[in-house]
Write a protein that holds these residues in place. Structure first.
Motif: not given
Length: 74
Positions: A29-38, A63-66, A68-74
């Motif tokens: 995901t890309y959220s708040n200017g950061e990439l995160d891998a789960n 925390p990933l669920a929240e 993804l609820k906000n239309d994150a770039n995945v």
């Protein structure tokens, strides 16, 4: 993504077998200017669509669920 022809795999049965044997995948995901891998479990539904369908599951407390609820770039 560029994929050289000599690395391309088009045999659906072989690809499905790979997913069934290794159902643990990575969602990035890309959220708040950061990439995160789960790493999460995936399930293949082979008879959905042209190529099959991948389903995934995460806990609501993850925390990933929240994100993804906000239309994150995945």
């Amino acid at each position: 993504m560029y994929l050289p022809p000599h690395f391309e795999e088009r045999r659906i049965d072989l690809l499905h077998d790979l997913v069934k044997k290794h159902p643990f995948g990575c969602i990035i995901t890309y959220s708040n200017g950061e990439l995160d891998a789960n790493h999460i479990p995936f399930e293949l539904v082979p008879d959905k669509g042209d190529f099959g369908k991948l389903l995934a599951h995460i806990s609501r407390q993850n925390p990933l669920a929240e994100i993804l609820k906000n239309d994150a770039n995945v």
